[in-house]
Write a protein that holds these residues in place. Structure first.
Motif, short mmCIF file in Angstrom:
data_model
loop_
_atom_site.label_atom_id
_atom_site.label_comp_id
_atom_site.label_asym_id
_atom_site.label_seq_id
_atom_site.Cartn_x
_atom_site.Cartn_y
_atom_site.Cartn_z
N ALA A 410 18.87 15.42 -18.62
CA ALA A 410 19.07 14.21 -19.04
C ALA A 410 20.40 13.75 -18.95
CB ALA A 410 18.42 14.30 -20.46
N THR A 411 21.42 14.43 -19.23
CA THR A 411 22.72 13.85 -19.09
C THR A 411 23.10 13.70 -17.54
OG1 THR A 411 23.40 14.92 -21.39
CG2 THR A 411 25.06 14.26 -19.74
N VAL A 412 22.75 14.60 -16.98
CA VAL A 412 22.86 14.58 -15.48
C VAL A 412 22.61 13.48 -14.73
CG1 VAL A 412 22.64 15.83 -13.18
CG2 VAL A 412 23.45 16.97 -15.03
N ARG A 413 21.18 13.04 -14.98
CA ARG A 413 20.44 12.02 -14.25
C ARG A 413 21.44 10.70 -14.82
NH1 ARG A 413 14.33 10.79 -14.19
NH2 ARG A 413 14.52 11.78 -12.34
N ARG A 414 21.84 10.65 -16.02
CA ARG A 414 22.53 9.30 -16.39
C ARG A 414 23.68 9.04 -15.76
NH1 ARG A 414 18.99 10.40 -20.57
NH2 ARG A 414 18.45 8.96 -21.97
N ILE A 415 24.58 10.37 -15.59
CA ILE A 415 25.95 10.35 -14.94
C ILE A 415 25.61 10.09 -13.45
CG2 ILE A 415 28.02 11.50 -14.33
CD1 ILE A 415 27.46 13.32 -16.91
N ALA A 416 24.63 10.60 -12.91
CA ALA A 416 24.20 10.28 -11.51
C ALA A 416 24.12 8.92 -11.23
CB ALA A 416 22.96 11.18 -10.87
#
Length: 597
Positions: A410-416
Motif C-alpha cells: 500500500a505504501t509502495v503504490r502511494r510512493i510510485a
C-alpha cells in the motif's frame, strides 16, 4: 450537539473499540508467552500455569462479549452500556496483567522485574492504540497495570525502587492525559464526518449549502491531519523511552539468558515501531506531506544497498539473492526508490521457500525498468489489485506478524504515484511473481548525487564524555541517561536550559541532546542557543523529536541544526556521537577551527 448526533458518535466509538478485540487478544497471547519465557527459570510451573489460565480466560471472556455485542439487538441503541461492559472486562484484564509483577517475579529478582516491567509497558502501549476511542476502557486497563507495577517496586524496598514506583505512576498520568486528548480528537473527527454526511443529504435538497459543506469537509481534513501529527509525536514518546531502557538493560545484562530475553523485548519494540512507521508514512503520503528530493542517482548505489541489506536474510532462509549491477543514472528520489524496492525484495524473500530472488534493470528508451523476480507462490490474477490495499495479505489468514503487516505494498503504490514511476505486476500461481518500476534516466552530463550516510563502524570515543540531555519527559531522561552511562559517558539531564546550566556548574559538556518540543512554548532550538551562548558557540548538538510536521522541520533547518526522529535506534545515536568526536579530534590535531553540529 443534539442527542441523535451524540448517539451516533458514541455508536462509532464503541464499534471501533469492539473492532479491535481480535488484535488485542492476539497481541496479549504473544506478550503472555514472552513473560512466561522470562519467568520460567525462577517460578514454579503451577504458578505460571494458573496465571496463563487466568489471562486466557479473560481474553476468552472478551471475545464472548464481542460476539454478544455483534448479535445484540440493543447494541446500536445503548452503545454506552456495551462500552462499559467491555471496560469492566478491561479492568479484570488489567488486574491479571498487573498481578504478573507479583506472581511471576520473586523477591530480589531485579532483572526479572525489569523485564516483566518492560513487557507490561509494551502491553499498555498496545492498549493505547486499541482502547483510546473509549477512554473508560483504557482507564480500566491501565490503572491496575501501572498501579500494581508501582506497588511492586515500592514493596521491593530501597530509595531507587521507590523512585521507580513513583515513575510508573507518572507514566500512568501521562497515558491518561494522552488518551483524553486523543479521545477528544477522535470524537471531533467522527462528529465532523457525521455532520458532513448530514450536510451532503441536505445539499441534495438545497444547493445553497454547498459552500458550507466544503468548509466543513476541509475542517474535517485538518482535524485528521492534527490527529495524526499528535499521534506521530505522542505515540513515539513511550516507544522511544522503552527502546532506550531495553538497550541500556541489554548492555548491563550478564549471561546469555539475560541478553536473549532483552533481545526479545527489543524485537517486540521494533515490531511496534514498524507498525507506527508504516501507518504514519501512509497518512503522510495521503496528506501530501512527503517532499520529493529528485536527484541524479547511480542505479548501482541503490542496487548495492539492496544487496547488502538482504544478502544475510536470504542466506538464512536458504535462498539465492542475485542483484545485477547497472551503470544507468536515474532521475529519482533515492530514499523513496529504495523504500519501494526493499518492500518488493522483503516480500519476495518472505513468500519464497525454494529458489531465489533476482533484481535486475532493463533500459527501455528514456527509462529504466527495475524488476524484482521471485520463485515463490505467485499471486492469482483476481488478487493483483487487492494486494495493494492496506492490511490485505494473501496466504496469511492467521495474521502472523512475522509475515508482515499488509502495509508495504500500500505504501509502495502511494510512493510510485508520488514519484510518477509506473508500477507493474506479473505473476503466475505456483511459479512466482515479477514486480517492476519504471524510472526515468537522468542527464548523463549531470554529476551523480551522493547521499550522506552515518558510519556504522567507528572507534568508540564516548568513554568519559560529558553529555547534556534536555527533555521534558522524565522517562526519556532516565532512559537516555541509562543508555549513555552504559557506553561510559557522564550525563547531566534537565527539563530546560536553566536546569541544565545549574546541573553542569563549572563543567563544559562535550555534546547536547535536546528534545524539539518541550513544555509550554519552549523548544530544543532555544535551549541549544542558550547553552551555546553560555558555554561556547562551537558546542555540538542534535535535536531529537517524534514530530515530522513540515513546519517544525523547516524551523530546525533554518536554525542550522541536525534532527533525529523518535523512536531513536541506539546504534544510530552512538554512531553520530562517535563520528562527531572523531571529527573534533582530527580538527584539534590539525589546529583547525571546530564547526558547529
Amino acid at each position: 450537539m443534539d442527542a441523535a448526533l451524540l448517539r451516533r458518535v458514541e455508536q462509532q466509538r464503541v464499534a471501533m473499540l469492539y473492532g479491535n478485540t481480535a488484535a488485542v487478544s492476539g497481541s496479549a497471547v504473544l506478550m503472555a508467552a514472552l513473560m512466561v519465557i522470562i519467568a520460567w527459570p525462577d517460578v514454579s510451573g503451577l504458578t505460571i500455569f494458573l496465571w496463563c489460565g487466568g489471562v486466557l480466560l479473560v481474553q476468552a471472556g472478551v471475545q464472548w462479549l464481542t460476539f454478544a455485542y455483534r448479535r445484540a439487538a440493543n447494541a446500536q441503541t445503548e452503545p454506552r452500556l456495551w462500552g462499559m461492559r467491555l471496560a469492566n472486562a478491561a479492568f479484570v484484564a488489567g488486574l491479571m496483567w498487573g498481578s504478573a509483577a507479583f506472581v511471576l517475579v520473586g523477591p530480589g529478582q531485579s532483572l526479572a522485574l525489569a523485564l516483566i516491567s518492560a513487557c507490561l509497558a509494551s502491553r499498555a502501549t498496545i492498549s493505547i492504540m486499541t482502547h483510546a476511542y473509549f477512554p473508560p476502557a483504557l482507564h480500566s486497563f491501565a490503572v491496575p497495570v501501572f498501579g500494581l507495577l508501582a506497588l511492586r517496586y515500592v514493596f521491593e524496598g530501597g530509595y531507587r525502587n521507590a523512585a521507580l514506583g513513583v515513575l510508573w505512576i507518572a507514566v500512568l498520568g501521562y497515558v491518561l492525559l494522552f488518551v483524553e486528548r486523543q479521545a477528544r480528537a477522535v470524537a471531533t473527527q467522527i462528529r465532523l464526518r457525521v455532520e458532513n454526511e448530514q450536510l451532503v443529504d441536505e445539499l441534495k435538497r438545497q444547493n445553497t449549502l454547498a459552500e458550507e459543506a466544503r468548509v466543513r469537509a476541509e475542517e474535517a481534513s485538518r482535524s485528521k491531519s492534527r490527529f495524526f501529527a499528535a499521534a506521530n509525536h505522542d505515540l513515539r514518546q513511550p516507544l522511544h523511552s522503552l527502546g532506550l531502557f531495553a538497550t541500556a538493560l541489554r548492555n548491563g545484562s550478564e549471561g546469555r539468558a539475560g541478553i536473549k530475553l532483552v533481545d526479545q523485548i527489543l524485537l517486540c519494540t521494533e515490531s511496534l515501531e514498524q507498525l507506527f512507521d508504516n501507518l504514519l508514512d501512509i497518512s503522510r503520503l495521503d496528506a501530501g506531506q512527503v517532499q520529493v528530493k529528485r536527484e541524479t542517482v547511480p542505479a548501482d548505489q541503490v542496487l548495492d544497498r539492496l544487496r547488502s541489506t538482504f544478502s544475510v536474510p536470504a542466506q538464512e532462509k536458504g535462498l539465492r539473492l542475485r542483484v545485477r549491477g547497472s551503470k544507468a543514472l536515474l532521475s529519482t528520489d533515492s530514499t523513496l526508490l529504495f523504500r519501494m524496492l526493499s518492500n518488493f525484495v522483503s516480500n519476495a524473500l518472505r513468500y519464497t521457500s525454494e529458489g531465489g530472488v533476482l533484481v535486475a534493470c532493463r533500459k527501455r528508451g528514456r527509462t529504466v525498468r527495475i524488476e524484482v523476480w521471485d520463485t515463490g507462490l505467485g499471486i492469482p490474477a483476481d488478487q493483483h489489485e487487492r494486494i495493494f490495499e492496506e492490511f490485505y495479505q494473501l496466504n496469511n489468514p492467521e495474521r502472523d506478524r512475522t509475515r508482515g503487516l499488509g502495509l508495504g505494498l500500500a505504501t509502495v503504490r502511494r510512493i510510485a504515484t508520488l514519484l510518477d514511476h509506473p508500477l507493474k505486476l506479473d505473476s503466475s500461481v505456483g511459479r512466482g511473481s515479477r514486480f517492476s518500476i519504471e524510472v526515468p534516466l537522468a542527464d548523463a552530463q549531470r554529476t551523480p548525487s551522493v547521499s550522506a550516510t552515518i558510519e556504522q563502524k567507528v572507534p568508540n570515543l564516548l568513554r568519559g564524555k560529558l553529555i547534556v540531555v534536555v527533555d521534558d519527559e522524565a522517562s526519556v531522561r532516565l532512559g537516555m541517561q541509562s543508555l549513555l552511562e552504559s557506553w561510559g559517558c557522564k550525563c547531566v539531564t534537565a527539563m530546560d536550559a536553566a536546569e541544565a546550566l545549574a546541573g553542569l556548574g563549572s563543567d563544559i559538556p562535550d555534546f547536547i541532546i535536546a528534545d524539539l518540543r518541550l513544555r509550554g512554548e519552549d523548544t530544543g532550538i532555544e535551549v541549544i542557543r542558550t547553552l551555546r551562548a553560555q558555554l561556547g558557540e562551537s558546542l555540538p548538538a542534535v535535536l531529537i523529536s517524534g514530530d515530522t510536521a513540515t513546519e517544525q522541520l523547516r524551523k530546525v533547518s533554518t536554525a542550522g541544526l541536525t534532527i533525529m526522529h523518535k523512536p531513536l535506534k541506539a546504534v544510530r545515536l552512538r554512531a553520530l556521537l562517535n563520528h562527531e568526536f572523531a571529527r573534533r579530534s582530527r580538527e584539534m590535531e590539525e589546529g583547525e577551527p571546530q564547526k558547529t553540529a
